[in-house]
Scaffold this motif. Structure first.
Motif, PDB file in Angstrom:
ATOM      1  N   TRP A 111      -3.296  10.024  -1.710  1.00  0.00           N
ATOM      2  CA  TRP A 111      -3.650   9.579  -0.355  1.00  0.00           C
ATOM      3  C   TRP A 111      -3.045  10.491   0.699  1.00  0.00           C
ATOM      4  O   TRP A 111      -3.750  11.069   1.523  1.00  0.00           O
ATOM      5  CB  TRP A 111      -3.196   8.131  -0.167  1.00  0.00           C
ATOM      6  CG  TRP A 111      -3.578   7.552   1.150  1.00  0.00           C
ATOM      7  CD1 TRP A 111      -4.717   7.820   1.846  1.00  0.00           C
ATOM      8  CD2 TRP A 111      -2.845   6.624   1.933  1.00  0.00           C
ATOM      9  NE1 TRP A 111      -4.735   7.094   3.017  1.00  0.00           N
ATOM     10  CE2 TRP A 111      -3.592   6.354   3.088  1.00  0.00           C
ATOM     11  CE3 TRP A 111      -1.618   5.972   1.753  1.00  0.00           C
ATOM     12  CZ2 TRP A 111      -3.153   5.473   4.073  1.00  0.00           C
ATOM     13  CZ3 TRP A 111      -1.191   5.089   2.733  1.00  0.00           C
ATOM     14  CH2 TRP A 111      -1.960   4.848   3.871  1.00  0.00           C
TER      15      TRP A 111
ATOM     16  N   ILE B 127       2.237  10.354  -1.443  1.00  0.00           N
ATOM     17  CA  ILE B 127       1.827   8.962  -1.461  1.00  0.00           C
ATOM     18  C   ILE B 127       0.452   8.875  -2.114  1.00  0.00           C
ATOM     19  O   ILE B 127      -0.500   9.493  -1.646  1.00  0.00           O
ATOM     20  CB  ILE B 127       1.751   8.386  -0.029  1.00  0.00           C
ATOM     21  CG1 ILE B 127       3.097   8.514   0.664  1.00  0.00           C
ATOM     22  CG2 ILE B 127       1.318   6.939  -0.065  1.00  0.00           C
ATOM     23  CD1 ILE B 127       3.069   8.123   2.118  1.00  0.00           C
TER      24      ILE B 127
ATOM     25  N   ALA C 143       3.786   2.529   1.367  1.00  0.00           N
ATOM     26  CA  ALA C 143       2.737   2.823   2.336  1.00  0.00           C
ATOM     27  C   ALA C 143       1.458   2.062   2.017  1.00  0.00           C
ATOM     28  O   ALA C 143       0.798   1.541   2.922  1.00  0.00           O
ATOM     29  CB  ALA C 143       2.463   4.325   2.371  1.00  0.00           C
TER      30      ALA C 143
ATOM     31  N   PHE D 279       1.854  -1.328   2.978  1.00  0.00           N
ATOM     32  CA  PHE D 279       1.739  -1.453   4.429  1.00  0.00           C
ATOM     33  C   PHE D 279       0.278  -1.487   4.871  1.00  0.00           C
ATOM     34  O   PHE D 279      -0.044  -2.116   5.883  1.00  0.00           O
ATOM     35  CB  PHE D 279       2.493  -0.296   5.095  1.00  0.00           C
ATOM     36  CG  PHE D 279       2.688  -0.482   6.570  1.00  0.00           C
ATOM     37  CD1 PHE D 279       3.483  -1.495   7.052  1.00  0.00           C
ATOM     38  CD2 PHE D 279       2.065   0.361   7.476  1.00  0.00           C
ATOM     39  CE1 PHE D 279       3.665  -1.675   8.409  1.00  0.00           C
ATOM     40  CE2 PHE D 279       2.247   0.187   8.838  1.00  0.00           C
ATOM     41  CZ  PHE D 279       3.046  -0.829   9.305  1.00  0.00           C
ATOM     42  N   VAL D 280      -0.594  -0.797   4.134  1.00  0.00           N
ATOM     43  CA  VAL D 280      -2.028  -0.882   4.448  1.00  0.00           C
ATOM     44  C   VAL D 280      -2.481  -2.339   4.374  1.00  0.00           C
ATOM     45  O   VAL D 280      -3.119  -2.872   5.287  1.00  0.00           O
ATOM     46  CB  VAL D 280      -2.862  -0.028   3.474  1.00  0.00           C
ATOM     47  CG1 VAL D 280      -4.345  -0.285   3.678  1.00  0.00           C
ATOM     48  CG2 VAL D 280      -2.553   1.438   3.650  1.00  0.00           C
TER      49      VAL D 280
ATOM     50  N   GLU E 298      -0.752  -4.577   7.203  1.00  0.00           N
ATOM     51  CA  GLU E 298      -1.396  -4.550   8.509  1.00  0.00           C
ATOM     52  C   GLU E 298      -2.829  -5.076   8.414  1.00  0.00           C
ATOM     53  O   GLU E 298      -3.331  -5.688   9.356  1.00  0.00           O
ATOM     54  CB  GLU E 298      -1.432  -3.122   9.043  1.00  0.00           C
ATOM     55  CG  GLU E 298      -0.096  -2.605   9.458  1.00  0.00           C
ATOM     56  CD  GLU E 298       0.031  -2.522  10.959  1.00  0.00           C
ATOM     57  OE1 GLU E 298      -0.594  -1.662  11.565  1.00  0.00           O
ATOM     58  OE2 GLU E 298       0.749  -3.348  11.527  1.00  0.00           O
TER      59      GLU E 298
ATOM     60  N   LEU F 124      -4.672  -7.849  10.645  1.00  0.00           N
ATOM     61  CA  LEU F 124      -5.920  -7.670  11.380  1.00  0.00           C
ATOM     62  C   LEU F 124      -6.875  -8.832  11.111  1.00  0.00           C
ATOM     63  O   LEU F 124      -7.462  -9.397  12.045  1.00  0.00           O
ATOM     64  CB  LEU F 124      -6.570  -6.349  10.964  1.00  0.00           C
ATOM     65  CG  LEU F 124      -8.031  -6.204  11.358  1.00  0.00           C
ATOM     66  CD1 LEU F 124      -8.140  -6.044  12.861  1.00  0.00           C
ATOM     67  CD2 LEU F 124      -8.678  -5.037  10.657  1.00  0.00           C
TER      68      LEU F 124
ATOM     69  N   LEU G 250       8.051  -0.284   9.174  1.00  0.00           N
ATOM     70  CA  LEU G 250       7.920   1.172   9.284  1.00  0.00           C
ATOM     71  C   LEU G 250       9.282   1.839   9.180  1.00  0.00           C
ATOM     72  O   LEU G 250       9.472   2.777   8.403  1.00  0.00           O
ATOM     73  CB  LEU G 250       7.264   1.542  10.617  1.00  0.00           C
ATOM     74  CG  LEU G 250       5.749   1.460  10.684  1.00  0.00           C
ATOM     75  CD1 LEU G 250       5.275   1.737  12.094  1.00  0.00           C
ATOM     76  CD2 LEU G 250       5.118   2.458   9.732  1.00  0.00           C
TER      77      LEU G 250
END
Lengths: 544, 688
Positions: free
Chosen positions: B74, B82, B144, B147-148, B151, B155, B189
């Motif tokens: 990624w 990552i 990470a 974290f996707v 978040e 949303l 973060l």
């Protein structure tokens, strides 16, 4: 002459050729669609041509597709063009944004259409030139050439306060760029003084090879940095931006935010820093409190992040809000660039592209409702998610990309920037990360007031949703937010080897500056091996 | 099957694409609903197959608890690597199973609940997207990717809270949720940045492997990382001081409240703490903070829940309170107990929320318990499922809530810490909270389903009486309430009650430092790397804060078993008292409360107004923040900077005006200036 050698010139000057052809066409009603679609065709052709740059592009620390021929032999100025990983994506961003900006203005621009499209094409040539020039005089030529079409684009097709805005824009930029010209000439003369045999030069590569005295570097860096800082814009040189962005026509704002601001950040990484690496570590202040130029710029960037976000949160005009958000976003870019850390610098370079896409798209979207309602005030909207569902969805995606939602492009830039700068300066990064919260505040607050709630203004009840032309203008941008967000490695892979070259240069200068500091702190007492130990421990501390 | 685990994420995403892009074209609620539910059904099937496959592999080969599936690189920059990769291990499997299972049931329920809504396909789009994001969160193999999902669920929560966006209140609540969550994300973060700084990687397996050598136990580094991450957890899991968004999140449709704001998303913080337990283990102080915050939140939310009138608000504060229990368990190092409570809570709380949705549906959008009463007769299914879940959450043996909550209390009691007074204090507060839990849950149940009919005259006039919901809504209720009854003793029973340690044993590899790691790259099938085992981490890393092991040491002593029984009996007693007292008050003497409200007015107002947190934050953060922003804009930008800019222009203009008369256009004048210049130069030279 092969395609390989000429491709950069084609990409740069194809729009100019288009502009000349449009100029020849008679300025009458029946040729109107000729201007529109002609400009679009040339910009698309340029984009397709620029895609050839990707073919076989293997980033390796060297320039690609180089063309180097004498331009003004009397002063050793060369037509020296080349592309590497740092400029590659910016050039592509530029050629990608222009067709979309032109498409979004078709039918919207109703006065002096011929001149409008001609100027747009001229602007494209000038901006591409900025990113490709490897000769300082050539760079300066393109840099200033950008101003002329932009001046007219804002001044003629802009909003109510267009004359103030465009004059402010040009004067601000000129202040910086004239000083930069002085620095370029000084550098030119200095190169002649050092290399008496080969004579003075404007060539970036040759100038980088010079060993310039620190004081000289410092003053030249200041001149370059001022020009670039105004363009970025770095706090507190930013006040031209909200005016220019707000008053410019939609396409002007897209280009202004999308690529023109990147000329500043690009200038730092391409010219100011590699030419004067020691200047970045030039110490200011006294014995008890001192800081380097780099600390100063990082601090300004961080202030810009928070300041831009705060001011954006209280704007009443959508376009002005997006303009202030640009200041915050570019703050992230500058923070990343000045970190001299691989992740941060690469993130910053990608973030330039990301900002171009998401802010360009935001301006485009704001333009769409401006065309319908002829107002940009947030209070004049409300509840328009209902009449405009397609518009709502596009706006949502773009807004989220601007907020920095992971798996969209904004995150792919911001995350490496902050992750990298954290290794260098945790405190500034901590403050900068607060900007992530504020980004959500100002964008969602605006989004809520524009899209949610009851439709309060009756004229908004019947707003028409996006027409196909508008969908086609914004769709590529929305797709790119996902592409970059999901596969950033594809982009970083082409950036890293070239940014690494600049980085090595900067890190060497940093080590040298640390050495100088240590020897100043402890004069002559330490034997050399202890100095080495001290240095090693410092280097370790820096790595942490 | 383990290599195909990504299918579980792909199915809901396909649902998102179909419903999102073509929902307007399809125009059929039936098809939209079928697509949404099928995607989830398939996802659940993948979860079950993954679980079976994993247990088979795990028990047959025993070559490591971690199975990584790398999909594509990624974010690769320099030494930052990552992958878009997934991690299958006991912890993620437990989360995976219950998330897809509960989601599937709630999707079915939604087809009934949202049947008359015009945004039907949009609803299923968001709901499917949520599940995909939640799975990315729990399956990601590095910080990470987690974290996707982290978040992403935020949303979806934002979009679904503000689903009925025409009402500005809903939109406001959605925005509040997103912004408050972002404050937490700020912490996540920074936690990730620190992890990368010290580990050089965000991969969980790397972190687990190296935690023992990189982190010095008790130093400030693990403390800072843990506290930053925990800040994120307080945001996502609605803990003090960031709990304020969750009650407002009830503005969303009720299935959303059940799925996102009770069963799954809000447990993400607990998951993260359990996932990164080596970091928390390395810092006893961080564990203490987690326990303290969790315990305080549990207590605070329970006091608020006692006086709320809106049925969903009660449940919301109850959720906050129960999440506090989970963090309390994490804080004392009993991560598997926290996950146990996550699972049982998901069952009974989802059932309660769906039950409240059924009530709201039956009462035609009435949410205020003051205007309900005596619904049991009209809504028997809803009543019995709601009652079963209430008993479960109150903690009556043998319902699911008893086992998990009692285990938390027990783990607190036996917590070994250098904060000597902490276990006693925390235990007392937690036990008191248990009593309050039983009381307010009893209160809401009795007020809704028993006692007098207090329906509003308009309601009676319009609809005569409430109606039971349809099969699509009742079926999930029945399944969930059945799980709320049996899930506890199926997954875990304490030693004195049969000693079933299924869940504990299953989770042990994840929650008690893992021994070794097995990697597997699915991205490059051509170049299969030999599966390699990584060396075991230092023994000292495993030593800190494993309550489970202390526990194991204790049960060999006979008298501790007796103590444990006494503790359990006491907590059941508390639950019974709570339920029975509330029944006595709200069924038999409903008038009594009016006098108490007057008598205890300050305390009552304090609780009713949620400890005035919203008001406090508004005054301390929102108002000054806005003022500063205005000052930056109106004063600094427009006055100072533009003042200098415009001032410069003004000076130039004025100077121009002043010297303008010199430009007369007459050659004789210029000749005169020339002469003057010569004279001045002459004088200057002579004087020098």
């Amino acid at each position: 002459m092969t395609l390989e050698a000429n491709i950069l010139s084609i990409v740069t000057f194809l729009p100019l050729v288009g502009a000349l052809i449009l100029l020849i066409l008679p300025n009458t009603e029946e040729y109107k669609s000729g201007f529109r679609w002609g400009a679009l065709a040339f910009s698309i052709a340029t984009f397709i041509a620029s895609l050839f740059l990707l073919l076989g592009f293997q980033a390796n620390g060297n320039l690609h597709f180089v063309m180097q021929i004498p331009w003004i032999p009397a002063i050793n100025a060369e037509y020296y063009m080349g592309v590497d990983g740092i400029s590659l994506w910016l050039v592509l961003l530029n050629t990608f944004l222009f067709p979309l900006a032109i498409l979004s203005s078709i039918g919207v621009i109703k006065t002096r259409e011929k001149m409008y499209y001609v100027l747009m094409l001229v602007l494209e040539t000038a901006v591409t030139g900025v990113f490709l020039a490897q000769d300082l005089l050539l760079f300066y030529f393109f840099w200033e050439a950008v101003l002329i079409p932009m001046y007219f684009l804002i001044g003629v097709w802009g909003g109510k306060n267009k004359l103030y805005a465009t004059t402010k824009f040009v004067l601000f930029t000129m202040v910086g760029s004239l000083l930069m010209l002085v620095a370029i000439i000084a550098l030119y003369l200095q190169s002649g003084a050092i290399n008496v045999l080969s004579g003075p030069t404007f060539s970036l590569a040759k100038l980088m090879a010079l060993d310039l005295p620190p004081q000289f570097q410092f003053w030249c860096f200041l001149a370059f940095a001022l020009a670039f800082a105004i363009k970025v814009p770095l706090f507190p040189f930013h006040t031209w931006l909200p005016d220019a962005h707000t008053e410019a026509p939609t396409a002007g704002s897209i280009i202004l935010a999308g690529v023109l601001l990147k000329m500043g950040t690009y200038g730092f990484i391409r010219f100011a820093l590699p030419l004067f690496p020691d200047a970045a570590f030039y110490r200011l202040g006294g014995d008890f409190f001192n800081f380097t130029i780099r600390d100063l710029i990082m601090a300004l960037a961080v202030i810009g992040i928070i300041y831009g976000a705060l001011v954006a949160a209280v704007q009443i005009d959508v376009k002005r809000l997006v303009a202030y958000s640009s200041i915050a976003h570019l703050g992230f870019v500058m923070l990343g660039l000045m970190s001299f850390n691989q992740q941060a610098v690469d993130g910053a370079i990608l973030q330039m592209v990301n900002h171009g896409i998401s802010t360009g798209a935001l301006f485009m979207l704001v333009g769409f409702i401006y065309d319908r309602r002829h107002t940009r005030l947030i209070a004049d909207f409300g509840g328009i998610a209902k009449p405009m569902p397609v518009y709502f969805n596009f706006f949502l995606v773009i807004m989220l990309s601007s907020v920095g939602l992971p798996a969209l492009n904004g995150f792919a830039g911001e995350f490496p920037i902050l992750l990298g700068s954290f290794q260098v300066n945790w405190l500034m990064t901590l403050i900068a990360t607060l900007g992530v919260i504020l980004a959500a505040v100002y964008l969602l607050y605006m989004f809520r007031r524009v899209f949610f709630g009851e439709v309060t203004h009756p004229e908004n009840k019947t707003l028409a949703d996006l027409v196909p032309r508008e969908v086609w203008s914004v769709l590529p941008l929305a797709v790119m937010t996902f592409v970059i967000g999901l596969f950033p490695t594809m982009f970083f892979g082409k950036i890293t080897p070239d940014s690494h070259v600049v980085l090595t240069r900067m890190q060497a200068a940093e080590t040298a500056s640390d050495e100088a500091l240590i020897s100043r702190e402890r004069p002559r007492e330490l034997p050399p091996d202890e100095v080495a130990d001290l240095l090693a421990s410092r280097a370790e501390g820096g790595a942490r | 099957m383990l290599d195909l685990v990504w299918l579980a994420i792909a199915f809901p995403l396909i649902g998102v694409l179909i419903n999102g892009l073509f929902g307007r074209v399809i125009r059929s609620k039936l098809i939209s609903g079928i697509i949404g539910c099928t995607a989830l059904g398939l996802s659940f099937a993948v979860a079950v197959l993954t679980w079976l496959d994993y247990t088979y592999q795990f028990w047959t080969t025993r070559d490591g608890p971690y199975y990584e599936v790398v999909l594509w690189p990624w974010m690769y920059i320099g030494n930052l690597k990552i992958d878009a990769g997934l991690l299958v291990d006991p912890l993620s499997i437990v989360m995976f199973l219950f998330v897809t299972g509960v989601s599937f049931l709630i999707h079915i329920y939604s087809t009934g609940y949202m049947a008359h809504d015009e945004g039907y396909s949009r609803f299923f789009t968001y709901l499917n997207l949520f599940v995909a994001m939640m799975l990315i969160l729990v399956l990601g193999n590095n910080g990470a990717v987690m974290f996707v999902g982290w978040e992403g669920v935020g949303l979806c929560s934002y979009l679904l809270i503000g689903f009925w966006y025409k009402d500005m209140y809903n939109a406001n609540c959605g925005m509040k949720a997103f912004v408050v969550n972002r404050i937490g994300d700020f912490g996540v973060l920074l936690g990730l940045f620190m992890l990368f700084t010290y580990f050089g990687s965000l991969n969980f397996t790397t972190i687990f492997k190296e935690a023992g050598s990189v982190l010095e136990p008790g130093s400030w580094i693990p403390l800072a990382i843990a506290l930053f991450l925990f800040l994120g957890a307080t945001g996502k899991s609605a803990q003090f001081p960031l709990h304020i968004w969750l009650p407002d999140a009830m503005a969303g449709p009720t299935p959303v409240s059940a799925l996102i704001h009770a069963a799954t998303m809000v447990t993400a913080g607990v998951y993260m703490v359990a996932r990164l337990n080596p970091i928390f283990n390395a810092s006893p102080t961080a564990g203490f903070v987690v326990a303290l915050v969790g315990c305080f939140t549990a207590f605070m939310a329970a006091t608020v829940a006692m006086t709320q009138n809106d049925i969903k608000k009660v449940l919301a504060y109850s959720t906050v309170s129960q999440l506090g229990y989970m963090f309390l368990a994490c804080g004392v190092g009993a991560y598997w107990v926290a996950i146990f409570h996550v699972v049982t809570h998901a069952f009974f709380k989802a059932c309660l929320f769906l039950g409240s949705g059924s009530v709201i549906h039956g009462m035609h959008e009435e949410q205020d318990t003051r205007y309900m009463g005596a619904l049991a007769k009209f809504m028997p299914w809803t009543y019995f499922t709601f009652l079963a879940s209430t008993i479960a959450i109150a903690g009556i043996i043998p319902f699911a809530g008893f086992f998990s909550k009692d285990e938390i209390l027990w783990q607190v009691a036996i917590w070994q810490t250098r904060f000597g007074w902490a276990p006693t204090m925390l235990w007392i507060v937690a036990a008191l909270t248990a009593l309050m839990t039983a009381f307010y849950m009893g209160r809401v149940t009795w007020k809704t389903f028993q006692g007098q009919q207090r329906w509003t005259p308009e309601f009676v006039e319009k609809h005569k009486h409430p109606h039971e919901s349809g099969a699509a809504m009742v079926m999930p209720l029945v399944v969930l309430s059945a799980l709320a009854v049996v899930a506890g003793f199926l997954l875990f029973t304490p030693p004195w009650l049969g000693n079933n340690t299924t869940l504990k044993d299953f989770l042990a590899p994840s929650t008690a430092n893992a021994q070794y790691v097995k990697t597997h790259a699915a991205a490059e099938p051509g170049q299969h790397q030999p599966e390699h085992e990584l060396p075991a981490p230092g023994a000292e890393a495993a030593s800190a804060g494993h309550a489970g092991e202390h526990h194991a040491a204790f049960i060999s002593l006979g008298n501790v078993t007796a103590t444990e029984i006494a503790f359990a009996a006491f907590s059941v007693l508390l639950a019974l008292i709570g339920l029975l007292v509330s029944r006595q008050i709200f069924v038999n003497q409903p008038k009594a409360t009016e006098a108490w409200k007057k008598h205890w007015a300050p305390a009552y107002q304090f609780s009713l107004n949620k400890w005035f947190f919203d008001e406090l934050y508004h005054r301390v953060i929102v108002v000054p923040g806005t003022a500063v922003a205005y000052a930056c804009w109106r004063f600094f930008d427009l006055r100072i900077v533009d003042g200098i800019v415009n001032g410069t222009a003004w000076i130039v203009g004025v100077t121009g005006h002043l010297v303008r008369p010199l430009q007369t256009g007459f050659v004789r004048n210029y000749a005169l200036y020339l002469l003057l210049g010569v004279v001045i130069l002459l004088i200057f030279n002579l004087v020098k």
